[in-house]
Design an enzyme around this catalytic site. Structure first.
Site, PDB file in Angstrom:
ATOM      1  N   GLU A 108      52.420  37.710  38.245  1.00  0.00           N
ATOM      2  CA  GLU A 108      52.560  39.111  37.694  1.00  0.00           C
ATOM      3  C   GLU A 108      51.557  39.179  36.550  1.00  0.00           C
ATOM      4  O   GLU A 108      51.452  38.161  35.555  1.00  0.00           O
ATOM      5  CB  GLU A 108      54.008  39.382  37.378  1.00  0.00           C
ATOM      6  CG  GLU A 108      54.143  40.700  36.960  1.00  0.00           C
ATOM      7  CD  GLU A 108      55.719  40.980  36.672  1.00  0.00           C
ATOM      8  OE1 GLU A 108      56.340  41.586  37.841  1.00  0.00           O
ATOM      9  OE2 GLU A 108      56.079  41.027  35.507  1.00  0.00           O
ATOM     10  N   TYR A 119      41.915  36.519  40.319  1.00  0.00           N
ATOM     11  CA  TYR A 119      42.836  36.254  41.347  1.00  0.00           C
ATOM     12  C   TYR A 119      42.535  37.017  42.717  1.00  0.00           C
ATOM     13  O   TYR A 119      42.423  36.471  43.772  1.00  0.00           O
ATOM     14  CB  TYR A 119      44.127  37.180  41.037  1.00  0.00           C
ATOM     15  CG  TYR A 119      44.711  36.671  39.559  1.00  0.00           C
ATOM     16  CD1 TYR A 119      45.083  35.197  39.389  1.00  0.00           C
ATOM     17  CD2 TYR A 119      45.289  37.496  38.623  1.00  0.00           C
ATOM     18  CE1 TYR A 119      45.405  34.678  38.049  1.00  0.00           C
ATOM     19  CE2 TYR A 119      45.771  37.061  37.647  1.00  0.00           C
ATOM     20  CZ  TYR A 119      45.863  35.925  37.188  1.00  0.00           C
ATOM     21  OH  TYR A 119      46.304  35.243  36.045  1.00  0.00           O
TER      22      TYR A 119
END
Length: 153
Positions: A108, A119
């Site tokens: 997160e 990512y």
């Protein structure tokens, strides 16, 4: 000589902007590592595990649960960003998760975090959102985004 917790905290102090309040305290890291299902990895400037006397350039902190892993923290010291170390750390997270038979990895981050590109380049996909989860330096709120990565066989 610094121990691994010292080296994690050195990278944390350099890597996380204080205005976001995302850096963990030494106690939070230490308490987390007291659990057998929490793992860390240090990396040096060459992408290897640093010798005990050498500083770390980056680290990850991961929590394992049956079938899944959560990437709690990933950091690369600012002077070593752009050298592939973040990608090396993510690849290691995937490798280690695979050895623990995980099927998914979650993380997160705040919506405006520049690490999002890293990512996504490494196969993590946005799968959820927590509205107004983080407080911005001016007091307004910003969403958190949850990312997932499916580990292929």
């Amino acid at each position: 000589m610094k121990d691994d917790l010292d080296r994690i905290m050195d990278v944390m102090a350099a890597a996380f902007a204080p205005e976001w309040g995302e850096a963990w305290t030494r106690r939070q890291v230490s308490d987390s590592l007291a659990f057998p299902h929490t793992h860390y990895r240090l990396i040096d400037v060459y992408g290897a595990i640093p010798a005990s006397a050498d500083p770390a350039a980056g680290f990850t902190l991961v929590r394992s649960a049956p079938g899944e892993e959560e990437l709690l923290l990933i950091a690369v010291a600012p002077q070593w960003r752009g050298h592939g170390l973040g990608g090396a750390l993510l690849a290691d997270v995937v490798r280690q998760a695979r050895t623990r038979n995980a099927e998914r990895i979650f993380l997160e981050m705040r919506e405006n975090n520049s690490a999002r590109l890293l990512y996504e380049r490494h196969g993590f996909e946005p799968i959820g959102r927590r509205p107004a989860y983080y407080r911005k330096p001016d007091g307004s709120r910003i969403d958190a985004i949850t990312f997932g990565y499916t580990i292929a066989d």
